[in-house]
Write a protein that holds these residues in place. Structure first.
Motif, PDB file in Angstrom:
ATOM      1  N   GLU A 102       7.812  23.257   0.629  1.00  0.00           N
ATOM      2  CA  GLU A 102       7.766  23.165  -0.829  1.00  0.00           C
ATOM      3  C   GLU A 102       6.598  22.318  -1.317  1.00  0.00           C
ATOM      4  OE1 GLU A 102      10.002  24.456  -3.110  1.00  0.00           O
ATOM      5  OE2 GLU A 102      11.168  25.431  -1.535  1.00  0.00           O
ATOM      6  N   ASP A 103       6.406  21.170  -0.679  1.00  0.00           N
ATOM      7  CA  ASP A 103       5.431  20.185  -1.161  1.00  0.00           C
ATOM      8  C   ASP A 103       4.751  19.545   0.055  1.00  0.00           C
ATOM      9  OD1 ASP A 103       4.037  18.030  -2.184  1.00  0.00           O
ATOM     10  OD2 ASP A 103       5.663  17.332  -3.474  1.00  0.00           O
ATOM     11  N   TYR A 104       3.690  20.196   0.500  1.00  0.00           N
ATOM     12  CA  TYR A 104       3.012  19.752   1.710  1.00  0.00           C
ATOM     13  C   TYR A 104       2.271  18.430   1.537  1.00  0.00           C
ATOM     14  CZ  TYR A 104       4.201  24.419   3.278  1.00  0.00           C
ATOM     15  OH  TYR A 104       4.899  25.549   3.607  1.00  0.00           O
ATOM     16  N   VAL A 105       1.837  18.132   0.340  1.00  0.00           N
ATOM     17  CA  VAL A 105       1.132  16.869   0.086  1.00  0.00           C
ATOM     18  C   VAL A 105       2.101  15.696   0.247  1.00  0.00           C
ATOM     19  CG1 VAL A 105      -0.139  15.506  -1.618  1.00  0.00           C
ATOM     20  CG2 VAL A 105      -0.594  17.962  -1.398  1.00  0.00           C
ATOM     21  N   THR A 106       3.270  15.816  -0.361  1.00  0.00           N
ATOM     22  CA  THR A 106       4.295  14.773  -0.216  1.00  0.00           C
ATOM     23  C   THR A 106       4.728  14.674   1.240  1.00  0.00           C
ATOM     24  OG1 THR A 106       5.077  14.996  -2.481  1.00  0.00           O
ATOM     25  CG2 THR A 106       6.630  14.071  -0.891  1.00  0.00           C
ATOM     26  N   GLN A 107       4.902  15.813   1.871  1.00  0.00           N
ATOM     27  CA  GLN A 107       5.320  15.815   3.268  1.00  0.00           C
ATOM     28  C   GLN A 107       4.289  15.078   4.139  1.00  0.00           C
ATOM     29  OE1 GLN A 107       5.603  19.649   5.324  1.00  0.00           O
ATOM     30  NE2 GLN A 107       7.575  18.977   6.152  1.00  0.00           N
ATOM     31  N   ASP A 108       3.019  15.369   3.934  1.00  0.00           N
ATOM     32  CA  ASP A 108       1.956  14.711   4.704  1.00  0.00           C
ATOM     33  C   ASP A 108       1.944  13.208   4.438  1.00  0.00           C
ATOM     34  OD1 ASP A 108      -0.550  14.731   6.352  1.00  0.00           O
ATOM     35  OD2 ASP A 108      -1.411  14.072   4.440  1.00  0.00           O
ATOM     36  N   LEU A 109       2.051  12.825   3.182  1.00  0.00           N
ATOM     37  CA  LEU A 109       2.075  11.406   2.815  1.00  0.00           C
ATOM     38  C   LEU A 109       3.207  10.689   3.540  1.00  0.00           C
ATOM     39  CD1 LEU A 109       1.262   8.947   1.047  1.00  0.00           C
ATOM     40  CD2 LEU A 109       2.822   9.858  -0.693  1.00  0.00           C
ATOM     41  N   CYS A 110       4.382  11.282   3.511  1.00  0.00           N
ATOM     42  CA  CYS A 110       5.549  10.637   4.112  1.00  0.00           C
ATOM     43  C   CYS A 110       5.472  10.622   5.637  1.00  0.00           C
ATOM     44  CB  CYS A 110       6.833  11.288   3.615  1.00  0.00           C
ATOM     45  SG  CYS A 110       7.134  10.895   1.860  1.00  0.00           S
ATOM     46  N   ILE A 111       4.826  11.610   6.231  1.00  0.00           N
ATOM     47  CA  ILE A 111       4.620  11.594   7.679  1.00  0.00           C
ATOM     48  C   ILE A 111       3.707  10.431   8.057  1.00  0.00           C
ATOM     49  CG2 ILE A 111       3.497  12.823   9.598  1.00  0.00           C
ATOM     50  CD1 ILE A 111       4.627  15.453   8.305  1.00  0.00           C
ATOM     51  N   ARG A 112       2.659  10.204   7.266  1.00  0.00           N
ATOM     52  CA  ARG A 112       1.741   9.096   7.542  1.00  0.00           C
ATOM     53  C   ARG A 112       2.440   7.742   7.373  1.00  0.00           C
ATOM     54  NH1 ARG A 112      -2.443   9.338   3.763  1.00  0.00           N
ATOM     55  NH2 ARG A 112      -1.567  11.146   2.731  1.00  0.00           N
ATOM     56  N   ILE A 113       3.244   7.624   6.322  1.00  0.00           N
ATOM     57  CA  ILE A 113       3.972   6.365   6.109  1.00  0.00           C
ATOM     58  C   ILE A 113       5.010   6.169   7.218  1.00  0.00           C
ATOM     59  CG2 ILE A 113       5.538   5.103   4.578  1.00  0.00           C
ATOM     60  CD1 ILE A 113       4.056   6.400   2.203  1.00  0.00           C
ATOM     61  N   GLY A 167       0.823  -1.214   0.000  1.00  0.00           N
ATOM     62  CA  GLY A 167       0.000   0.000   0.000  1.00  0.00           C
ATOM     63  C   GLY A 167       0.853   1.258   0.000  1.00  0.00           C
ATOM     64  N   HIS A 168       1.936   1.231   0.776  1.00  0.00           N
ATOM     65  CA  HIS A 168       2.866   2.367   0.768  1.00  0.00           C
ATOM     66  C   HIS A 168       3.439   2.577  -0.633  1.00  0.00           C
ATOM     67  CE1 HIS A 168       3.864   1.700   5.326  1.00  0.00           C
ATOM     68  NE2 HIS A 168       2.674   2.264   5.156  1.00  0.00           N
ATOM     69  N   ALA A 169       3.863   1.498  -1.267  1.00  0.00           N
ATOM     70  CA  ALA A 169       4.435   1.592  -2.612  1.00  0.00           C
ATOM     71  C   ALA A 169       3.412   2.191  -3.582  1.00  0.00           C
ATOM     72  CB  ALA A 169       4.901   0.222  -3.101  1.00  0.00           C
ATOM     73  N   THR A 170       2.160   1.782  -3.447  1.00  0.00           N
ATOM     74  CA  THR A 170       1.110   2.301  -4.323  1.00  0.00           C
ATOM     75  C   THR A 170       0.895   3.796  -4.100  1.00  0.00           C
ATOM     76  OG1 THR A 170       0.030   0.135  -4.340  1.00  0.00           O
ATOM     77  CG2 THR A 170      -1.316   2.023  -4.999  1.00  0.00           C
ATOM     78  N   MET A 171       0.837   4.209  -2.840  1.00  0.00           N
ATOM     79  CA  MET A 171       0.663   5.638  -2.536  1.00  0.00           C
ATOM     80  C   MET A 171       1.841   6.456  -3.064  1.00  0.00           C
ATOM     81  SD  MET A 171      -1.120   5.768   1.238  1.00  0.00           S
ATOM     82  CE  MET A 171       0.076   4.733   2.075  1.00  0.00           C
ATOM     83  N   LEU A 172       3.045   5.931  -2.871  1.00  0.00           N
ATOM     84  CA  LEU A 172       4.236   6.623  -3.373  1.00  0.00           C
ATOM     85  C   LEU A 172       4.202   6.715  -4.890  1.00  0.00           C
ATOM     86  CD1 LEU A 172       6.813   4.899  -1.034  1.00  0.00           C
ATOM     87  CD2 LEU A 172       6.259   7.346  -1.009  1.00  0.00           C
ATOM     88  N   GLY A 173       3.818   5.614  -5.531  1.00  0.00           N
ATOM     89  CA  GLY A 173       3.728   5.604  -6.990  1.00  0.00           C
ATOM     90  C   GLY A 173       2.738   6.644  -7.507  1.00  0.00           C
ATOM     91  N   ASN A 174       1.599   6.728  -6.858  1.00  0.00           N
ATOM     92  CA  ASN A 174       0.604   7.731  -7.264  1.00  0.00           C
ATOM     93  C   ASN A 174       1.140   9.143  -7.098  1.00  0.00           C
ATOM     94  OD1 ASN A 174      -1.425   5.935  -8.066  1.00  0.00           O
ATOM     95  ND2 ASN A 174      -2.189   5.732  -5.983  1.00  0.00           N
ATOM     96  N   ARG A 175       1.871   9.385  -6.011  1.00  0.00           N
ATOM     97  CA  ARG A 175       2.423  10.729  -5.790  1.00  0.00           C
ATOM     98  C   ARG A 175       3.514  11.040  -6.815  1.00  0.00           C
ATOM     99  NH1 ARG A 175       0.954  15.468  -5.142  1.00  0.00           N
ATOM    100  NH2 ARG A 175       2.529  16.852  -4.278  1.00  0.00           N
ATOM    101  N   ILE A 176       4.340  10.067  -7.124  1.00  0.00           N
ATOM    102  CA  ILE A 176       5.379  10.258  -8.148  1.00  0.00           C
ATOM    103  C   ILE A 176       4.725  10.669  -9.464  1.00  0.00           C
ATOM    104  CG2 ILE A 176       7.089   9.035  -9.565  1.00  0.00           C
ATOM    105  CD1 ILE A 176       7.690   7.351  -6.954  1.00  0.00           C
TER     106      ILE A 176
END
Length: 151
Positions: free
Chosen positions: A119-130, A54-63
């Motif tokens: 710079e990128d709060y969406v990525t930051q939030d995603l990575c905080i959750r992961i 699931g983490h890989a999928t979320m990261l892939g979508n963000r990429i």
């Protein structure tokens, strides 16, 4: 901003590859381990596989959202994690390899969080959750190691 965006995509791609490597190693360990004492570890690893994928999928979508592309199997960089042990009853080696993988993941996500800051709060939030998930796995396996150290 464009240069930082490329750096963020690169860091996310590394995280994506790390998650895929974790899935492979957790799958191998959850199948390969033998013995009565291994059952709880096998169950925990099996459950973690779904979460790591699931983490890989979320990261892939963000990429993809950031304009990057996911690497195919030929370009996925793996091989930095401790490999499953040849001794299928060496539960402690498996626990230590999981701790190592989770510590590396936590370090990497902290780096992404710092790079994305401001710079990128969406990525930051995603990575905080992961990161929260990875810290939970780390705590669980450190607890397993304490129990095995007593034996």
């Amino acid at each position: 901003m464009a240069e930082n965006k490329q750096e963020i995509v690169s860091l996310l791609t590394t995280a994506y590859c790390m998650e895929l490597e974790t899935v492979m190693n957790y799958l191998a360990n959850s199948v390969n381990l033998d013995g009565v004492r291994a059952e709880e570890i096998k169950k925990s690893l099996s459950a973690d596989i779904t979460e790591e994928l699931g983490h890989a999928t979320m990261l892939g979508n963000r990429i993809k959202q950031l304009g990057g592309l996911l690497p195919g199997s030929k370009n996925v960089k793996i091989g930095s994690q401790i490999q499953p042990p040849a001794d299928t009853t060496d539960v402690v080696a498996v626990i230590k390899s999981v701790i190592d993988a989770e510590e590396s993941a936590c370090e990497h996500y902290k780096k992404v969080i710092k790079t994305a800051d401001g710079e990128d709060y969406v990525t930051q939030d995603l990575c905080i959750r992961i990161l929260a998930d990875e810290e939970e796995h780390l705590t669980l396996f450190k607890g397993f190691l304490k129990e095995y150290a007593k034996s």
